[in-house]
Write a protein that holds these residues in place. Structure first.
Motif, mmCIF file in Angstrom:
data_model
loop_
_atom_site.group_PDB
_atom_site.id
_atom_site.type_symbol
_atom_site.label_atom_id
_atom_site.label_comp_id
_atom_site.label_asym_id
_atom_site.label_seq_id
_atom_site.Cartn_x
_atom_site.Cartn_y
_atom_site.Cartn_z
ATOM 1 N N UNK A 1 0.870 -1.178 0.000
ATOM 2 C CA UNK A 1 0.000 0.000 0.000
ATOM 3 C C UNK A 1 0.905 1.226 0.000
ATOM 4 N N UNK A 2 0.616 2.179 -0.880
ATOM 5 C CA UNK A 2 1.464 3.381 -0.957
ATOM 6 C C UNK A 2 0.766 4.582 -0.342
ATOM 7 N N UNK A 3 1.584 5.397 0.294
ATOM 8 C CA UNK A 3 1.067 6.569 0.990
ATOM 9 C C UNK A 3 2.042 7.713 0.727
ATOM 10 N N UNK A 4 1.516 8.892 0.355
ATOM 11 C CA UNK A 4 2.383 10.047 0.096
ATOM 12 C C UNK A 4 2.184 11.110 1.153
ATOM 13 N N UNK A 5 3.257 11.843 1.426
ATOM 14 C CA UNK A 5 3.157 13.021 2.291
ATOM 15 C C UNK A 5 3.461 14.231 1.417
ATOM 16 N N UNK A 6 2.497 15.154 1.319
ATOM 17 C CA UNK A 6 2.682 16.399 0.562
ATOM 18 C C UNK A 6 2.117 17.538 1.384
ATOM 19 N N UNK A 7 2.898 18.599 1.524
ATOM 20 C CA UNK A 7 2.449 19.766 2.311
ATOM 21 C C UNK A 7 1.919 19.357 3.685
ATOM 22 N N UNK A 8 2.611 18.430 4.321
ATOM 23 C CA UNK A 8 2.256 17.961 5.665
ATOM 24 C C UNK A 8 0.873 17.337 5.721
ATOM 25 N N UNK A 9 0.448 16.742 4.601
ATOM 26 C CA UNK A 9 -0.818 16.006 4.567
ATOM 27 C C UNK A 9 -0.544 14.609 4.029
ATOM 28 N N UNK A 10 -1.338 13.648 4.471
ATOM 29 C CA UNK A 10 -1.225 12.302 3.925
ATOM 30 C C UNK A 10 -2.147 12.158 2.714
ATOM 31 N N UNK A 11 -1.642 11.575 1.663
ATOM 32 C CA UNK A 11 -2.421 11.289 0.452
ATOM 33 C C UNK A 11 -2.296 9.828 0.105
ATOM 34 N N UNK A 12 -3.334 9.028 0.068
ATOM 35 C CA UNK A 12 -4.674 9.399 0.517
ATOM 36 C C UNK A 12 -4.725 9.390 2.045
ATOM 37 N N UNK A 13 -5.702 10.135 2.578
ATOM 38 C CA UNK A 13 -5.797 10.221 4.033
ATOM 39 C C UNK A 13 -6.474 8.974 4.603
ATOM 40 N N UNK A 14 -7.091 8.201 3.726
ATOM 41 C CA UNK A 14 -7.767 6.995 4.184
ATOM 42 C C UNK A 14 -7.299 5.841 3.305
ATOM 43 N N UNK A 15 -6.759 4.799 3.919
ATOM 44 C CA UNK A 15 -6.345 3.654 3.109
ATOM 45 C C UNK A 15 -7.068 2.401 3.589
ATOM 46 N N UNK A 16 -7.550 1.654 2.617
ATOM 47 C CA UNK A 16 -8.251 0.407 2.934
ATOM 48 C C UNK A 16 -7.286 -0.754 2.744
ATOM 49 N N UNK A 17 -7.277 -1.640 3.742
ATOM 50 C CA UNK A 17 -6.413 -2.824 3.642
ATOM 51 C C UNK A 17 -7.240 -4.054 4.018
ATOM 52 N N UNK A 18 -6.843 -5.213 3.506
ATOM 53 C CA UNK A 18 -7.532 -6.430 3.930
ATOM 54 C C UNK A 18 -7.240 -6.720 5.406
ATOM 55 N N UNK A 19 -8.262 -7.175 6.140
ATOM 56 C CA UNK A 19 -8.076 -7.504 7.558
ATOM 57 C C UNK A 19 -7.225 -8.770 7.686
ATOM 58 N N UNK A 20 -6.598 -8.927 8.857
ATOM 59 C CA UNK A 20 -5.813 -10.129 9.184
ATOM 60 C C UNK A 20 -4.709 -10.421 8.171
ATOM 61 N N UNK A 21 -4.163 -9.379 7.596
ATOM 62 C CA UNK A 21 -3.102 -9.539 6.596
ATOM 63 C C UNK A 21 -1.969 -8.574 6.925
#
Lengths: 264, 114
Positions: free
Chosen positions: B31-51
Protein backbone atom coordinates in the motif's frame (compact mmCIF):
# COMPACT_ATOMS: atom_id res chain seq x y z
CA UNK A 1 3.42 24.27 16.78
CA UNK A 2 4.62 25.16 20.27
CA UNK A 3 2.52 22.47 21.92
CA UNK A 4 3.64 19.86 19.36
CA UNK A 5 7.26 20.70 20.10
CA UNK A 6 6.66 20.45 23.86
CA UNK A 7 5.10 17.00 23.48
CA UNK A 8 7.70 15.59 21.08
CA UNK A 9 10.67 16.84 23.06
CA UNK A 10 9.14 15.87 26.40
CA UNK A 11 8.55 12.31 25.22
CA UNK A 12 12.12 11.91 24.07
CA UNK A 13 13.77 13.72 26.97
CA UNK A 14 11.68 11.87 29.57
CA UNK A 15 12.93 8.43 28.52
CA UNK A 16 16.58 9.44 28.72
CA UNK A 17 16.10 11.62 31.83
CA UNK A 18 14.51 8.82 33.88
CA UNK A 19 17.37 6.44 33.02
CA UNK A 20 19.98 9.08 33.85
CA UNK A 21 18.27 9.89 37.19
CA UNK A 22 18.19 6.27 38.29
CA UNK A 23 21.84 5.72 37.37
CA UNK A 24 22.88 9.04 38.93
CA UNK A 25 21.11 8.15 42.17
CA UNK A 26 22.71 4.69 42.18
CA UNK A 27 26.13 6.26 41.58
CA UNK A 28 25.59 8.26 44.73
CA UNK A 29 24.51 5.20 46.71
CA UNK A 30 27.59 3.35 45.44
CA UNK A 31 29.98 6.18 46.18
CA UNK A 32 30.84 6.57 42.49
CA UNK A 33 31.52 10.16 41.47
CA UNK A 34 29.04 11.45 38.94
CA UNK A 35 31.51 12.97 36.47
CA UNK A 36 30.71 10.17 34.01
CA UNK A 37 27.32 11.75 33.25
CA UNK A 38 28.95 14.69 31.46
CA UNK A 39 30.99 12.37 29.27
CA UNK A 40 27.97 10.19 28.55
CA UNK A 41 25.84 13.18 27.53
CA UNK A 42 28.61 14.58 25.31
CA UNK A 43 29.10 11.20 23.63
CA UNK A 44 25.33 10.83 23.28
CA UNK A 45 25.00 14.26 21.68
CA UNK A 46 27.79 13.44 19.21
CA UNK A 47 26.02 10.17 18.40
CA UNK A 48 22.70 12.00 17.98
CA UNK A 49 24.26 14.41 15.48
CA UNK A 50 25.78 11.54 13.47
CA UNK A 51 22.49 9.57 13.41
CA UNK A 52 20.36 12.63 12.59
CA UNK A 53 22.77 13.66 9.83
CA UNK A 54 22.76 10.28 8.14
CA UNK A 55 19.26 8.98 8.84
CA UNK A 56 18.29 9.02 5.14
CA UNK A 57 21.20 6.65 4.44
CA UNK A 58 20.52 4.55 7.53
CA UNK A 59 16.83 4.22 6.56
CA UNK A 60 17.79 2.71 3.19
CA UNK A 61 20.06 0.04 4.74
CA UNK A 62 18.88 -3.60 4.76
CA UNK A 63 16.14 -3.06 2.16
CA UNK A 64 14.59 -0.23 4.12
CA UNK A 65 14.83 -1.82 7.57
CA UNK A 66 17.94 0.15 8.60
CA UNK A 67 16.23 2.61 10.94
CA UNK A 68 14.38 -0.12 12.84
CA UNK A 69 17.35 -2.49 13.04
CA UNK A 70 19.74 0.23 14.26
CA UNK A 71 17.28 1.42 16.92
CA UNK A 72 16.46 -2.12 18.00
CA UNK A 73 20.17 -2.96 18.26
CA UNK A 74 20.80 0.12 20.39
CA UNK A 75 17.89 -0.72 22.68
CA UNK A 76 18.92 -4.36 23.00
CA UNK A 77 22.44 -3.20 23.83
CA UNK A 78 21.14 -0.87 26.57
CA UNK A 79 19.16 -3.85 27.91
CA UNK A 80 22.36 -5.94 28.12
CA UNK A 81 24.33 -3.08 29.66
CA UNK A 82 21.67 -2.54 32.33
CA UNK A 83 21.64 -6.28 33.03
CA UNK A 84 25.41 -6.25 33.54
CA UNK A 85 25.08 -3.15 35.68
CA UNK A 86 22.45 -4.72 37.95
CA UNK A 87 24.66 -7.79 38.50
CA UNK A 88 27.72 -5.67 39.27
CA UNK A 89 25.60 -3.54 41.60
CA UNK A 90 24.62 -6.63 43.59
CA UNK A 91 28.09 -8.18 43.56
CA UNK A 92 29.63 -4.97 44.80
CA UNK A 93 27.55 -5.21 47.94
CA UNK A 94 28.00 -2.52 50.52
CA UNK A 95 31.59 -1.73 49.64
CA UNK A 96 32.05 1.93 48.81
CA UNK A 97 35.79 1.85 48.43
CA UNK A 98 36.36 0.42 44.96
CA UNK A 99 36.70 2.82 42.05
CA UNK A 100 33.87 1.20 40.08
CA UNK A 101 35.49 1.91 36.73
CA UNK A 102 33.60 -0.95 35.05
CA UNK A 103 30.26 0.31 36.32
CA UNK A 104 31.14 3.82 35.22
CA UNK A 105 31.89 2.58 31.70
CA UNK A 106 28.66 0.59 31.54
CA UNK A 107 26.59 3.56 32.75
CA UNK A 108 28.35 5.87 30.28
CA UNK A 109 27.61 3.50 27.40
CA UNK A 110 23.96 3.05 28.40
CA UNK A 111 23.27 6.76 28.87
CA UNK A 112 25.27 7.63 25.73
CA UNK A 113 23.19 5.22 23.63
CA UNK A 114 19.91 6.41 25.13
CA UNK A 115 20.84 10.07 24.59
CA UNK A 116 21.94 9.41 21.00
CA UNK A 117 18.65 7.68 20.21
CA UNK A 118 16.33 10.22 21.79
CA UNK A 119 18.49 13.22 20.87
CA UNK A 120 18.64 12.31 17.18
CA UNK A 121 14.86 12.41 16.95
CA UNK A 122 14.71 15.89 18.50
CA UNK A 123 17.41 17.10 16.10
CA UNK A 124 15.57 15.65 13.09
CA UNK A 125 12.33 17.25 14.22
CA UNK A 126 13.96 20.65 14.77
CA UNK A 127 15.89 20.41 11.48
CA UNK A 128 12.56 20.62 9.64
CA UNK A 129 12.07 24.18 10.87
CA UNK A 130 15.54 25.63 10.36
CA UNK A 131 14.49 27.42 7.15
CA UNK A 132 11.24 28.65 8.66
CA UNK A 133 12.13 31.43 11.12
CA UNK A 134 8.70 32.28 12.59
CA UNK A 135 7.95 28.63 13.29
CA UNK A 136 11.51 27.95 14.44
CA UNK A 137 11.00 30.34 17.34
CA UNK A 138 7.96 28.49 18.68
CA UNK A 139 9.69 25.16 18.06
CA UNK A 140 12.70 26.30 20.09
CA UNK A 141 10.51 27.65 22.90
CA UNK A 142 8.48 24.43 22.89
CA UNK A 143 11.71 22.43 22.91
CA UNK A 144 12.95 24.30 25.97
CA UNK A 145 9.66 23.81 27.81
CA UNK A 146 9.49 20.11 26.90
CA UNK A 147 13.11 19.55 27.89
CA UNK A 148 12.51 21.50 31.11
CA UNK A 149 9.54 19.35 32.12
CA UNK A 150 11.39 16.14 31.21
CA UNK A 151 14.48 17.11 33.17
CA UNK A 152 12.32 18.19 36.14
CA UNK A 153 10.62 14.78 36.15
CA UNK A 154 14.07 13.17 36.11
CA UNK A 155 15.22 15.42 38.96
CA UNK A 156 12.12 14.51 40.98
CA UNK A 157 12.84 10.81 40.58
CA UNK A 158 16.49 11.41 41.43
CA UNK A 159 15.66 13.19 44.68
CA UNK A 160 13.07 10.55 45.57
CA UNK A 161 15.71 7.85 45.16
CA UNK A 162 18.47 9.66 47.05
CA UNK A 163 16.06 10.47 49.88
CA UNK A 164 15.96 6.74 50.64
CA UNK A 165 18.82 5.20 52.56
CA UNK A 166 21.63 3.65 50.47
CA UNK A 167 20.33 0.14 50.80
CA UNK A 168 16.77 0.94 49.71
CA UNK A 169 17.84 3.39 47.07
CA UNK A 170 19.91 0.56 45.55
CA UNK A 171 17.03 -1.88 45.71
CA UNK A 172 14.41 0.47 44.28
CA UNK A 173 16.90 1.75 41.66
CA UNK A 174 17.76 -1.78 40.55
CA UNK A 175 14.06 -2.68 40.43
CA UNK A 176 13.30 0.34 38.24
CA UNK A 177 16.22 -0.55 35.97
CA UNK A 178 14.74 -4.03 35.43
CA UNK A 179 11.47 -2.41 34.32
CA UNK A 180 13.23 0.12 32.07
CA UNK A 181 15.38 -2.62 30.52
CA UNK A 182 12.40 -4.93 29.90
CA UNK A 183 10.56 -2.02 28.28
CA UNK A 184 13.51 -1.35 25.99
CA UNK A 185 13.71 -4.99 24.96
CA UNK A 186 10.02 -5.08 24.10
CA UNK A 187 10.42 -1.84 22.10
CA UNK A 188 13.27 -3.48 20.20
CA UNK A 189 11.02 -6.44 19.42
CA UNK A 190 8.29 -4.09 18.21
CA UNK A 191 10.72 -2.34 15.87
CA UNK A 192 11.83 -5.65 14.36
CA UNK A 193 8.16 -6.52 13.85
CA UNK A 194 7.66 -3.16 12.13
CA UNK A 195 10.54 -4.03 9.78
CA UNK A 196 9.10 -7.52 9.17
CA UNK A 197 12.17 -9.16 10.68
CA UNK A 198 9.86 -10.73 13.27
CA UNK A 199 6.36 -12.06 12.58
CA UNK A 200 3.39 -10.14 13.95
CA UNK A 201 0.22 -11.34 15.58
CA UNK A 202 -3.02 -9.79 16.72
CA UNK A 203 -2.81 -7.90 20.03
CA UNK A 204 -2.97 -10.13 23.11
CA UNK A 205 -5.05 -7.59 24.99
CA UNK A 206 -6.27 -4.02 24.70
CA UNK A 207 -5.91 -1.89 27.83
CA UNK A 208 -6.34 1.43 25.98
CA UNK A 209 -9.76 1.95 27.60
CA UNK A 210 -8.05 1.67 30.99
CA UNK A 211 -4.91 3.71 30.25
CA UNK A 212 -4.68 5.21 26.75
CA UNK A 213 -1.14 5.38 25.37
CA UNK A 214 -1.69 8.99 24.32
CA UNK A 215 -2.77 10.07 27.83
CA UNK A 216 -0.31 11.67 30.23
CA UNK A 217 -0.33 8.56 32.43
CA UNK A 218 0.18 6.37 29.36
CA UNK A 219 3.12 8.47 28.16
CA UNK A 220 4.72 8.46 31.62
CA UNK A 221 4.27 4.71 31.96
CA UNK A 222 5.65 4.23 28.44
CA UNK A 223 8.77 6.22 29.28
CA UNK A 224 9.18 4.51 32.63
CA UNK A 225 8.23 0.88 32.11
CA UNK A 226 7.57 0.62 28.35
CA UNK A 227 3.78 0.54 28.71
CA UNK A 228 1.97 -0.66 25.59
CA UNK A 229 -1.84 -0.80 25.40
CA UNK A 230 -2.07 -3.40 22.62
CA UNK A 231 1.02 -5.63 22.69
CA UNK A 232 1.30 -8.73 20.51
CA UNK A 233 2.69 -12.04 21.73
CA UNK A 234 6.30 -11.26 20.83
CA UNK A 235 6.27 -7.93 22.61
CA UNK A 236 4.68 -9.34 25.74
CA UNK A 237 7.03 -12.33 25.72
CA UNK A 238 10.12 -10.14 25.30
CA UNK A 239 8.92 -7.80 28.04
CA UNK A 240 8.17 -10.44 30.63
CA UNK A 241 10.88 -12.85 29.44
CA UNK A 242 13.44 -10.05 29.43
CA UNK A 243 12.38 -8.92 32.91
CA UNK A 244 12.43 -12.44 34.35
CA UNK A 245 15.86 -13.09 32.81
CA UNK A 246 17.25 -10.02 34.58
CA UNK A 247 15.64 -11.07 37.87
CA UNK A 248 17.24 -14.51 37.54
CA UNK A 249 20.63 -12.94 36.83
CA UNK A 250 20.13 -10.71 39.87
CA UNK A 251 19.22 -13.69 42.08
CA UNK A 252 22.31 -15.59 40.92
CA UNK A 253 24.42 -12.53 41.74
CA UNK A 254 22.83 -12.31 45.21
CA UNK A 255 23.61 -15.99 45.92
CA UNK A 256 27.14 -15.61 44.61
CA UNK A 257 27.75 -12.60 46.82
CA UNK A 258 26.33 -14.34 49.88
CA UNK A 259 28.59 -17.33 49.33
CA UNK A 260 31.61 -15.10 48.78
CA UNK A 261 30.61 -13.19 51.94
CA UNK A 262 30.32 -16.39 53.99
CA UNK A 263 33.76 -17.61 52.95
CA UNK A 264 35.96 -14.59 52.56
CA UNK B 1 0.00 -30.17 9.20
CA UNK B 2 -0.51 -31.41 12.76
CA UNK B 3 -1.18 -28.69 15.34
CA UNK B 4 1.95 -29.69 17.18
CA UNK B 5 4.13 -29.22 14.14
CA UNK B 6 2.45 -25.91 13.57
CA UNK B 7 3.44 -24.81 17.08
CA UNK B 8 7.02 -25.78 16.41
CA UNK B 9 6.94 -23.90 13.14
CA UNK B 10 5.60 -20.83 14.93
CA UNK B 11 8.35 -21.06 17.50
CA UNK B 12 10.94 -21.20 14.75
CA UNK B 13 9.39 -18.37 12.76
CA UNK B 14 11.51 -15.56 14.24
CA UNK B 15 14.65 -17.47 13.35
CA UNK B 16 13.37 -18.21 9.87
CA UNK B 17 12.19 -14.63 9.57
CA UNK B 18 15.65 -13.31 10.33
CA UNK B 19 17.30 -15.72 7.92
CA UNK B 20 14.86 -15.26 5.10
CA UNK B 21 13.44 -11.77 5.61
CA UNK B 22 14.07 -10.68 2.02
CA UNK B 23 12.11 -13.43 0.22
CA UNK B 24 9.20 -12.98 2.63
CA UNK B 25 8.91 -9.28 1.80
CA UNK B 26 7.91 -9.97 -1.77
CA UNK B 27 4.67 -11.70 -0.72
CA UNK B 28 3.15 -8.80 1.22
CA UNK B 29 0.44 -6.69 -0.37
CA UNK B 30 1.83 -3.19 -0.94
CA UNK B 31 0.00 0.00 0.00
CA UNK B 32 1.46 3.38 -0.96
CA UNK B 33 1.07 6.57 0.99
CA UNK B 34 2.38 10.05 0.10
CA UNK B 35 3.16 13.02 2.29
CA UNK B 36 2.68 16.40 0.56
CA UNK B 37 2.45 19.77 2.31
CA UNK B 38 2.26 17.96 5.67
CA UNK B 39 -0.82 16.01 4.57
CA UNK B 40 -1.22 12.30 3.92
CA UNK B 41 -2.42 11.29 0.45
CA UNK B 42 -4.67 9.40 0.52
CA UNK B 43 -5.80 10.22 4.03
CA UNK B 44 -7.77 6.99 4.18
CA UNK B 45 -6.34 3.65 3.11
CA UNK B 46 -8.25 0.41 2.93
CA UNK B 47 -6.41 -2.82 3.64
CA UNK B 48 -7.53 -6.43 3.93
CA UNK B 49 -8.08 -7.50 7.56
CA UNK B 50 -5.81 -10.13 9.18
CA UNK B 51 -3.10 -9.54 6.60
CA UNK B 52 0.40 -8.18 6.91
CA UNK B 53 0.80 -5.10 4.69
CA UNK B 54 3.92 -3.46 3.33
CA UNK B 55 3.32 0.27 3.68
CA UNK B 56 5.51 2.42 1.43
CA UNK B 57 5.44 6.02 2.59
CA UNK B 58 7.05 8.67 0.40
CA UNK B 59 7.67 12.09 1.86
CA UNK B 60 7.54 14.69 -0.95
CA UNK B 61 8.09 17.58 1.48
CA UNK B 62 11.62 18.86 2.02
CA UNK B 63 11.14 18.52 5.79
CA UNK B 64 11.14 15.27 7.82
CA UNK B 65 7.94 13.69 9.11
CA UNK B 66 7.24 10.87 11.52
CA UNK B 67 4.56 8.34 10.69
CA UNK B 68 3.01 7.47 14.01
CA UNK B 69 0.03 5.52 15.25
CA UNK B 70 -0.82 4.37 18.74
CA UNK B 71 -3.47 2.01 17.38
CA UNK B 72 -1.08 0.40 14.90
CA UNK B 73 1.86 0.52 17.33
CA UNK B 74 4.01 2.14 14.68
CA UNK B 75 6.54 4.97 14.65
CA UNK B 76 8.94 5.75 11.85
CA UNK B 77 10.79 8.86 10.72
CA UNK B 78 10.41 9.56 6.99
CA UNK B 79 13.12 12.00 5.92
CA UNK B 80 12.33 14.86 3.54
CA UNK B 81 12.19 13.83 -0.14
CA UNK B 82 12.81 10.21 0.86
CA UNK B 83 10.78 7.01 1.01
CA UNK B 84 10.32 4.79 4.04
CA UNK B 85 8.96 1.27 4.35
CA UNK B 86 7.14 -0.23 7.31
CA UNK B 87 4.91 -3.22 7.86
CA UNK B 88 1.52 -3.08 9.54
CA UNK B 89 -0.95 -5.72 10.61
CA UNK B 90 -2.34 -8.32 10.77
CA UNK B 91 -5.26 -6.10 11.81
CA UNK B 92 -8.67 -7.05 13.10
CA UNK B 93 -11.41 -5.33 11.07
CA UNK B 94 -11.72 -1.73 12.20
CA UNK B 95 -10.34 1.78 11.96
CA UNK B 96 -6.79 2.68 12.92
CA UNK B 97 -5.91 6.38 12.97
CA UNK B 98 -2.36 7.52 12.20
CA UNK B 99 -0.72 10.94 12.16
CA UNK B 100 2.47 12.78 11.34
CA UNK B 101 4.05 13.42 14.71
CA UNK B 102 5.93 16.48 13.47
CA UNK B 103 2.76 18.10 12.04
CA UNK B 104 -0.04 16.36 13.95
CA UNK B 105 -2.66 19.05 13.23
CA UNK B 106 -2.56 18.66 9.44
CA UNK B 107 -1.05 15.22 8.86
CA UNK B 108 -3.88 12.88 9.85
CA UNK B 109 -5.15 9.70 8.31
CA UNK B 110 -6.58 6.31 9.02
CA UNK B 111 -6.23 2.73 7.97
CA UNK B 112 -9.47 0.84 7.47
CA UNK B 113 -9.14 -2.90 7.73
CA UNK B 114 -12.00 -5.00 6.35
Amino acid sequence: MLLTAVIIVLREVLEAALLISILAALSGALGIRRYWIGGALAAGLAGAIVIAGSLDTITAWLDGAGQEVLNAAMQALIYLLLGMFICLLILRGRARTQSGIGMKLIMTAAVGLATAREGSEILIYASGFVMNLPQLMSVLIGTSIGAGIGISAGALLYYLLVSLNDRWSRRVGAGLLVLVAAGLLSQATLLLTQADWLPAGLPLWDSSALIAERSVTGQLLYAMIGYEATPDAFQAASYFGGGILLLCAALIAVRYRRRAGDHP
Amino acid sequence: MKPRNLCLLRALLPVLGCLAAAPVLADRPVVRLDIRNHLFWPAEISVPANTRIRLEVTNHDPTPEEFESYELNREKVIMGNHPGILFIGPLAPGEYPFFGEFHPKSAQGRVIAR
